[in-house]
Scaffold this active site. Structure first.
Site, PDB file in Angstrom:
ATOM      1  N   GLY A  86       0.782  -1.237   0.000  1.00  9.65           N
ATOM      2  CA  GLY A  86       0.000   0.000   0.000  1.00  9.65           C
ATOM      3  C   GLY A  86       0.809   1.279   0.000  1.00  9.65           C
ATOM      4  O   GLY A  86       0.307   2.318   0.399  1.00  9.65           O
TER       5      GLY A  86
ATOM      6  N   THR B 230       2.018   2.999  -2.674  1.00 16.57           N
ATOM      7  CA  THR B 230       1.456   3.923  -3.659  1.00 16.57           C
ATOM      8  C   THR B 230       0.100   4.430  -3.185  1.00 16.57           C
ATOM      9  O   THR B 230      -0.218   5.607  -3.338  1.00 16.57           O
ATOM     10  CB  THR B 230       1.335   3.224  -5.018  1.00 16.57           C
ATOM     11  OG1 THR B 230       2.612   2.683  -5.357  1.00 16.57           O
ATOM     12  CG2 THR B 230       0.894   4.178  -6.089  1.00 16.57           C
TER      13      THR B 230
ATOM     14  N   GLU C 183      10.759 -17.527  17.664  1.00 15.10           N
ATOM     15  CA  GLU C 183      10.740 -16.154  18.167  1.00 15.10           C
ATOM     16  C   GLU C 183      10.405 -16.122  19.656  1.00 15.10           C
ATOM     17  O   GLU C 183      10.984 -15.336  20.412  1.00 15.10           O
ATOM     18  CB  GLU C 183       9.741 -15.295  17.376  1.00 15.10           C
ATOM     19  CG  GLU C 183      10.100 -15.102  15.904  1.00 15.10           C
ATOM     20  CD  GLU C 183      11.495 -14.528  15.696  1.00 15.10           C
ATOM     21  OE1 GLU C 183      11.999 -13.806  16.578  1.00 15.10           O
ATOM     22  OE2 GLU C 183      12.091 -14.824  14.647  1.00 15.10           O
TER      23      GLU C 183
HETATM   24  P1  ADP Z   1       2.694  -0.899  -3.306  1.00 13.20           P
HETATM   25  O1  ADP Z   1       2.804   0.440  -3.938  1.00 13.20           O
HETATM   26  O2  ADP Z   1       3.163  -0.923  -1.882  1.00 13.20           O
HETATM   27  O3  ADP Z   1       3.294  -1.986  -4.089  1.00 13.20           O
HETATM   28  P2  ADP Z   1      -0.077  -0.445  -3.765  1.00 13.20           P
HETATM   29  O4  ADP Z   1      -0.264   0.809  -3.008  1.00 13.20           O
HETATM   30  O5  ADP Z   1       0.076  -0.293  -5.231  1.00 13.20           O
HETATM   31  O6  ADP Z   1       1.150  -1.258  -3.200  1.00 13.20           O
HETATM   32  O7  ADP Z   1      -1.276  -1.417  -3.434  1.00 13.20           O
HETATM   33  C1  ADP Z   1      -2.007  -2.045  -4.424  1.00 13.20           C
HETATM   34  C2  ADP Z   1      -3.458  -2.152  -4.038  1.00 13.20           C
HETATM   35  O8  ADP Z   1      -3.632  -3.033  -2.953  1.00 13.20           O
HETATM   36  C3  ADP Z   1      -4.061  -0.848  -3.587  1.00 13.20           C
HETATM   37  O9  ADP Z   1      -4.540  -0.106  -4.652  1.00 13.20           O
HETATM   38  C4  ADP Z   1      -5.170  -1.295  -2.667  1.00 13.20           C
HETATM   39  O10 ADP Z   1      -6.324  -1.632  -3.391  1.00 13.20           O
HETATM   40  C5  ADP Z   1      -4.615  -2.563  -2.061  1.00 13.20           C
HETATM   41  N1  ADP Z   1      -3.974  -2.295  -0.772  1.00 13.20           N
HETATM   42  C6  ADP Z   1      -2.670  -2.455  -0.499  1.00 13.20           C
HETATM   43  N2  ADP Z   1      -2.400  -2.152   0.781  1.00 13.20           N
HETATM   44  C7  ADP Z   1      -3.554  -1.754   1.330  1.00 13.20           C
HETATM   45  C8  ADP Z   1      -3.933  -1.293   2.641  1.00 13.20           C
HETATM   46  N3  ADP Z   1      -3.025  -1.183   3.631  1.00 13.20           N
HETATM   47  N4  ADP Z   1      -5.217  -0.972   2.862  1.00 13.20           N
HETATM   48  C9  ADP Z   1      -6.116  -1.071   1.870  1.00 13.20           C
HETATM   49  N5  ADP Z   1      -5.838  -1.503   0.633  1.00 13.20           N
HETATM   50  C10 ADP Z   1      -4.581  -1.846   0.339  1.00 13.20           C
HETATM   51 ZN    ZN Z   2      16.177 -16.023  15.462  1.00 18.31          ZN
HETATM   52 MG    MG Z   3       3.686   0.944  -5.741  1.00 14.02          MG
END
Ligand code: ADP
Ligand code: ZN
Ligand code: MG
Length: 629
Positions: free
Chosen positions: A233, A235, A450
């Site tokens: 998440g 991005t 752990e």
């Molecule tokens: P990253 O950039 O870390 O690779 P993204 O932000 O592109 O990941 O996440 C891709 C999709 O996954 C988002 O558009 C959303 O729909 C979902 N997602 C990822 N993390 C979350 C979160 N913490 N809460 C809600 N949705 C999430």
């Molecule tokens: Zn260890």
């Molecule tokens: Mg990303």
């Protein structure tokens, strides 16, 4: 979460949606008042060609005959008049010029007797001036087509120029300015990354109420780096910042800076910061920073373009003052390959870990994504969260979507729990291929391991207290971790404390052996560190029996470099070396015995904590201490 354009484009490409969303040249052209279409060009070209062939064919509206046939026709009297052209002879069937009588045409051979032959036949003849319409031909075949091409070319370039990616202005950046609220994403759409959320909310506050911080003399950070596994998440968080910040937000992906031509990326960076400075206060977001921020040290052969781009970025980062209200946000899932210069103070001075979600986080993410999905009463999202350890937000969003699709396929109006379970299986199969999944047995081993560390930390006098135990995999091989925080700054360590450290490190492996009667590779890093401590006790600190108070190594720092490790020079004999090795083994063996015994004595607590850890995945200090008693 409501369906938004941005979401769809993530699903399609999986990549950042920023610059990729830019309208194509044709979309751009469509919006123009004068609707330029390639069709106009095609139509003009085709009509030109038609005209040309017609024009030429008019000339050839004559029957082409062989030379001998031509002569025969003169002989027989059919041809009454002959025009002698340079390339063709024309034969007319009438005497007078005006009428369009049937005309024969031939290609002459070298026949010096032709004119005498005509005289003999009494056929009138004349030298024909080839009326090659030179000017017209020139016009139709060259001037007009090229003129048109030039016109189209000019037009294209003017349009592209207005889009900012003119070939003639390479350096112009392609950053997209996202207007406030445009992404439609807020922090409510992000779950499970609470620390990162808090941090970023603070950043937004910095920019919207800067005086609140500057009045006290607080310094606003320059750069914030979001670090986390793919799909956690990052991005999305940045989009949330854009969605709630009341300032312009420049969004760009690291890959956009990487160009074929040296200097282009650097020019783009310069341009981006120039624009941003004009619009300050504002936020610049560079997604996938690793594309430009790769370490310059380990690159074989080097890459001039990327290096220049990175240097320019560093220069720009040093050049701006955060009081100007400019904050650089970046995201990466490979912080370890970033150039160390980027992480130095004054650049990305804040790093925010966007962790994989724990049980609670996963449940919250599932809730967000199924908000618009009709759920049966049978659905229990907590159960779904429990069956998806190690899944990131993107995986969970995928599961909700798959479950909905399964319900549709079954022609049901609502999604039921079974759909979710089936969806998990599907997604798991995909993830297993990418080896991003831990199986339940491994998870159990990690939990005992752990807990072993944590319990030893609690039972060892003087050891740093446990702050957190986690079995949420962190990527890069770390399946779990036990975090200890020192209560105070330490500059000295006693022999007892060093042994205590070894005990805590050995706790993981000892717990595995105690519970499973077998040991795993999971302790490799622990053993390296424990062995290192034991060895240095003997060689550096003079803590062994035979070489009491004798330092066996000499340390020298050869140069002041980024990662210069002090080079160890051995100043002892082979036999001493073998003594050191034996002594290290003895210390470790002795400590392992003590650790195993401690754990055996506390087996019940070990089991209890492990069970709880498997349930919640993350145990905070308070709960842990209460359980240890
Ligand atoms: P990253 O950039 O870390 O690779 P993204 O932000 O592109 O990941 O996440 C891709 C999709 O996954 C988002 O558009 C959303 O729909 C979902 N997602 C990822 N993390 C979350 C979160 N913490 N809460 C809600 N949705 C999430
Ligand atoms: Zn260890
Ligand atoms: Mg990303």
């Amino acid at each position: 979460m409501a369906k938004k354009k941005d979401d769809d484009c993530w699903k399609k490409g999986g990549k950042d949606c920023g610059p990729g969303e830019q309208p194509s040249i044709f979309d751009q052209l469509k919006k123009r008042p004068f609707k330029f279409s390639l069709w106009y060009f095609v139509i003009v070209m085709i009509s030109l060609m038609l005209f040309n062939t017609y024009y030429v064919s008019r000339q050839q509206e004559k029957e082409l005959v062989e030379y001998s046939v031509f002569k025969e026709k003169i002989q027989s009297g059919e041809i009454k008049r002959v025009g002698l052209g340079k390339e063709n002879y024309f034969g007319f069937t009438t005497e007078d010029e005006g009428t369009s009588a049937l005309v024969y045409k031939t290609v002459p051979v070298n026949d010096p007797l032709f004119v005498p032959f005509l005289d003999e036949r009494g056929v009138s003849y004349y030298a024909m001036v080839t009326r090659e319409p030179v000017l017209l031909n020139l016009l139709f075949q060259w001037v007009i087509p090229f003129g048109l091409l030039f016109f189209v070319w000019r037009l294209m370039f003017r349009r592209m120029g207005s889009m900012g990616s003119n070939v003639l202005s390479f350096g112009k950046n392609r950053a997209q300015i996202v207007a406030e609220g445009e992404t439609g994403v807020t922090f409510k759409d992000v779950a499970g990354a609470d620390e990162a959320k808090e941090e970023l909310e603070e950043i937004v506050d910095f920019l919207t109420n800067p005086q609140k911080y500057t009045e006290i003399g607080g310094k606003i950070p320059k750069g914030v780096l979001l670090v986390g596994a793919p799909g956690t998440g990052k991005t999305l968080l940045a989009r949330a910042v854009a969605g709630v910040a009341h300032v312009p937000f420049f969004r760009m992906s690291g890959a956009d800076f990487v160009e074929m031509f040296v200097g282009v990326g650097a020019a783009r960076v310069r341009d981006l910061f120039k624009q941003a400075r004009e619009k300050a206060p504002c936020i610049i977001f560079i997604d996938e920073l690793d594309a430009i921020g790769k370490s310059r040290i380990n690159v074989m052969g080097g890459n001039d373009e990327r290096e220049q781009t990175l240097n320019q970025l560093l220069v720009e980062m040093d050049g701006f003052d955060s009081t100007a209200g400019l904050i650089l946000l970046a995201a990466t899932n490979r912080p370890e390959i970033l150039d160390p210069a980027l992480l130095r103070p004054g650049r990305f001075d804040r790093q925010v870990l966007v962790d994989k979600p724990d049980l609670k986080g996963r449940e919250a993410i599932l809730k967000i994504h199924s908000a618009n999905v009709k759920l049966d009463e049978s659905v229990n999202l907590l159960e779904v969260a429990k069956s998806t350890p190690g899944f990131v937000g993107a995986d969970l969003a995928n599961i909700v979507n798959e479950a909905a699709l399964l319900a549709v396929r079954d022609k049901r109006k609502k999604v039921k729990q079974g759909d979710f379970m089936e969806a998990i299986e599907k997604v798991v199969a995909g993830l297993a291929k990418k080896s991003r999944l831990i199986n339940p047995r491994e998870r159990e081993i990690v939990a005992y391991h752990e807990t072993g560390h944590a319990l030893m930390a609690a039972k060892t006098e003087g050891a740093d207290p446990v702050q957190k135990i986690s079995i949420v995999p962190r990527g890069m091989g770390a399946l779990g971790y036990t975090m200890q925080t020192p209560t105070e700054d330490r500059f000295l360590m006693t022999r007892k404390e060093l042994l205590g450290k070894i005990d805590v490190l050995l706790g993981g492996r000892a717990a595995e052996e105690l519970v499973f009667g077998d040991i795993s590779t999971g302790a490799a890093n622990d053993l390296t560190r424990a062995t290192d401590i034991a060895r240095r006790m003997i060689t550096d600190y003079g803590m062994s029996e035979r070489y009491r108070n004798v330092a066996l190594t000499k340390r020298a720092t050869p140069f002041l470099g980024e990662r210069a490790e002090p080079v160890m020079a051995r100043e002892y004999s082979e036999s001493t070396q073998s003594y050191v090795d034996d002594e290290v083994a003895r210390i470790i063996e002795e400590r392992y015995g003590v650790v195993s015994e401690t754990l055996r004595d506390n087996r019940e607590i070990l089991e209890k904590i492990t069970k709880r850890l498997l349930e919640v995945e993350v145990l905070e200090a308070a709960e842990f201490l209460a359980m240890v008693g």
